[in-house]
Design a protein around this motif. Structure first.
Motif, PDB file in Angstrom:
ATOM      1  N   ARG A   1      31.752  42.574  35.036  1.00  0.00           N
ATOM      2  CA  ARG A   1      32.812  42.029  34.192  1.00  0.00           C
ATOM      3  C   ARG A   1      33.779  41.173  35.012  1.00  0.00           C
ATOM      4  NH1 ARG A   1      34.023  46.383  32.187  1.00  0.00           N
ATOM      5  NH2 ARG A   1      35.877  46.985  33.369  1.00  0.00           N
ATOM      6  N   ILE A   2      34.135  41.647  36.203  1.00  0.00           N
ATOM      7  CA  ILE A   2      35.033  40.874  37.062  1.00  0.00           C
ATOM      8  C   ILE A   2      34.365  39.572  37.501  1.00  0.00           C
ATOM      9  CG2 ILE A   2      36.215  40.860  39.287  1.00  0.00           C
ATOM     10  CD1 ILE A   2      37.580  42.559  37.192  1.00  0.00           C
ATOM     11  N   LEU A   3      33.055  39.630  37.826  1.00  0.00           N
ATOM     12  CA  LEU A   3      32.337  38.433  38.256  1.00  0.00           C
ATOM     13  C   LEU A   3      32.319  37.384  37.150  1.00  0.00           C
ATOM     14  CD1 LEU A   3      30.565  37.033  40.389  1.00  0.00           C
ATOM     15  CD2 LEU A   3      28.580  38.138  39.337  1.00  0.00           C
ATOM     16  N   ASN A   4      32.067  37.798  35.924  1.00  0.00           N
ATOM     17  CA  ASN A   4      32.036  36.846  34.809  1.00  0.00           C
ATOM     18  C   ASN A   4      33.414  36.233  34.562  1.00  0.00           C
ATOM     19  OD1 ASN A   4      29.298  37.257  34.301  1.00  0.00           O
ATOM     20  ND2 ASN A   4      29.695  38.970  32.904  1.00  0.00           N
ATOM     21  N   ARG A   5      34.446  37.042  34.684  1.00  0.00           N
ATOM     22  CA  ARG A   5      35.795  36.542  34.428  1.00  0.00           C
ATOM     23  C   ARG A   5      36.257  35.576  35.511  1.00  0.00           C
ATOM     24  NH1 ARG A   5      39.525  41.666  33.513  1.00  0.00           N
ATOM     25  NH2 ARG A   5      41.088  39.997  33.546  1.00  0.00           N
TER      26      ARG A   5
END
Length: 449
Positions: free
Chosen positions: A377-381
């Motif tokens: 989730r952090i990578l996508n954001r």
């Protein structure tokens, strides 16, 4: 800064590395002006003049440092090596053997490097053969089916001459690869990146000169201001990163206690660098190349068959690089490739598994599947703003300069943002390497905290 540069040259070992790197870059620039044997040298100036209106040729010119319009020994530049490196990184995701090599440390890396070299030579052979075919009738593949008014082979296009050209261009690519590895081993590091940096920077004075000649000094000063603004923005974003805290539990081994320290996982805002732009340009120029070999036929009423209509569509929407269809497709491809390359570079599943095996955890997140989902989730954001930024860097200068500058100057600066992005990324990485070597010798480095 001046005192730091003095300290840099006080260390004999570092001074020799810098001198060796400069010498290799000078040799690289010399090879970019040595024509391939078998080429009619008198037609090269005509090629340079007529290539100003060719978008695909401008892209190749950027990464070859102008060697492509000289049809020099180094005409292919570093593109075959970049392409092979990207292919090997992608194949490592789907081929278990390559993944095993990545996990074997230095031994596996040597194997991957060797296969990257083989693939580079194979790509160079294909690209050099394609160039000889495209320039057989004056480079029609680079002009959307409209051949340049020249013949680089002087009317003597035969297999022996083709073989000489292919061998010369392939040998030039192999020599560039060897020079880049020498700079990495005996110079200040990042050999191929520094060669790319030299190619990109070498074109900037000519571009500024073209702007002044065609649009005046005021326009050139405006471009310089835009250059400075984009430069500051790129430095700011390139330095940005999201630090994910990781804690390691304490464990007792005999009488000694290990672990308990805190660290972090650095996720860069622009983790993919300029790779998505290279991917997107390659995809957009593929239709231009294919359209040049389509069997186009015209009718008596001015129409044509499907191949002729396809050529017309590609010429109208992809040749100039300013149509809404081209810009929209370019934007979407950059965003998509940014996510694709970020997923290859950082695997949340592997990272979460590695943290669990080392006895670590992210505060507030359970180890295992919860950590994997959190990292994903952090990578996508964080990838989204980075992808949007490099898309804006690639598109806005091309749109603004292409609409405001007259003549071919706007097209020449179409890759203005890409050039700055490459130059800044390489310069920052080189400064970090020199700074680390200065800090090891108790000198104050370039970078301030």
């Amino acid at each position: 800064m001046l005192s730091s540069m003095k300290n840099m040259f006080k260390v004999e070992d570092l001074r020799n590395k810098i001198a060796f790197t400069i010498f290799m870059i000078l040799l690289y620039r010399l090879g970019a002006h040595v024509p391939v044997p078998g080429i009619d040298v008198s037609t090269l100036q005509t090629l340079r003049d007529q290539a100003e209106d060719s978008g695909p040729l401008q892209f190749l010119r950027l990464f070859s440092g102008g060697a492509i319009t000289q049809f020099a020994v180094f005409a292919l530049g570093v593109m075959p090596y970049i392409t092979s490196s990207i292919i090997m990184q992608i194949l490592a995701v789907v081929i278990p053997k390559l993944e095993q090599w990545q996990q074997q440390g230095a031994v596996g890396q040597r194997k991957i490097t060797q296969w990257t070299r083989y693939l580079t030579v194979a790509i160079a052979v294909m690209q050099s053969t394609g160039l000889t075919f495209l320039f057989k009738e004056g480079g029609q593949g680079f002009a959307g089916g409209n051949p340049f008014d020249l013949d680089l082979f002087g009317g003597n296009y035969n297999w022996s001459r083709v073989l000489i050209v292919v061998i010369s261009l392939t040998a030039g690519t192999a020599l560039i690869m060897w020079m880049g590895e020498l700079i990495t081993q005996r110079g200040i590091g990042n050999g191929m990146s520094l060669l790319i940096f030299a190619s990109v920077v070498s074109q900037l004075p000519a571009n500024f000169g073209a702007v002044r000649a065609e649009s005046g000094t005021i326009a050139m000063l405006g471009v310089v201001l835009l250059f400075t603004g984009v430069l500051v923005a790129i430095v700011f974003v390139e330095q940005g990163q999201r630090r994910i805290p990781v804690q390691f539990a304490k464990r007792q081994v005999g009488r000694k206690q290990y672990g308990g320290q805190n660290t972090y996982i650095p996720l860069k805002v622009n983790a993919s660098g300029v790779i998505p732009i290279i991917f997107a340009n390659s995809m957009l120029y593929l239709p231009v190349m294919i359209s040049s070999v389509l069997p186009a036929e015209t009718n008596a009423d001015g129409g044509g068959n499907w191949a002729y209509q396809a050529q017309e569509f590609i010429r109208d929407n992809f040749e100039g690089g300013t149509s809404p269809i081209y810009l929209g497709t370019y934007f979407v491809l950059i965003i998509g490739f940014a996510y694709f390359y970020a997923a290859i570079q950082f695997d949340p599943h592997k990272q979460a598994d590695q943290i669990r095996k080392q006895g670590g955890f992210i505060p507030g997140i359970r180890p295992g599947i919860q950590t994997e989902r959190y990292l994903g989730r952090i990578l996508n954001r964080i990838t989204l703003p980075g992808a949007l930024f490099i898309a804006m860097v690639a598109l806005l200068p091309a749109v603004v300069l292409g609409q405001t500058l007259s003549g071919s100057a706007g097209l020449q600066l179409g890759f203005f943002g890409t050039s700055i992005l490459i130059a800044v990324g390489v310069a920052l990485e080189t400064m970090k390497q020199i700074d680390s070597q200065l800090m090891m010798r108790n000198y104050e480095g370039f970078l301030k905290t």
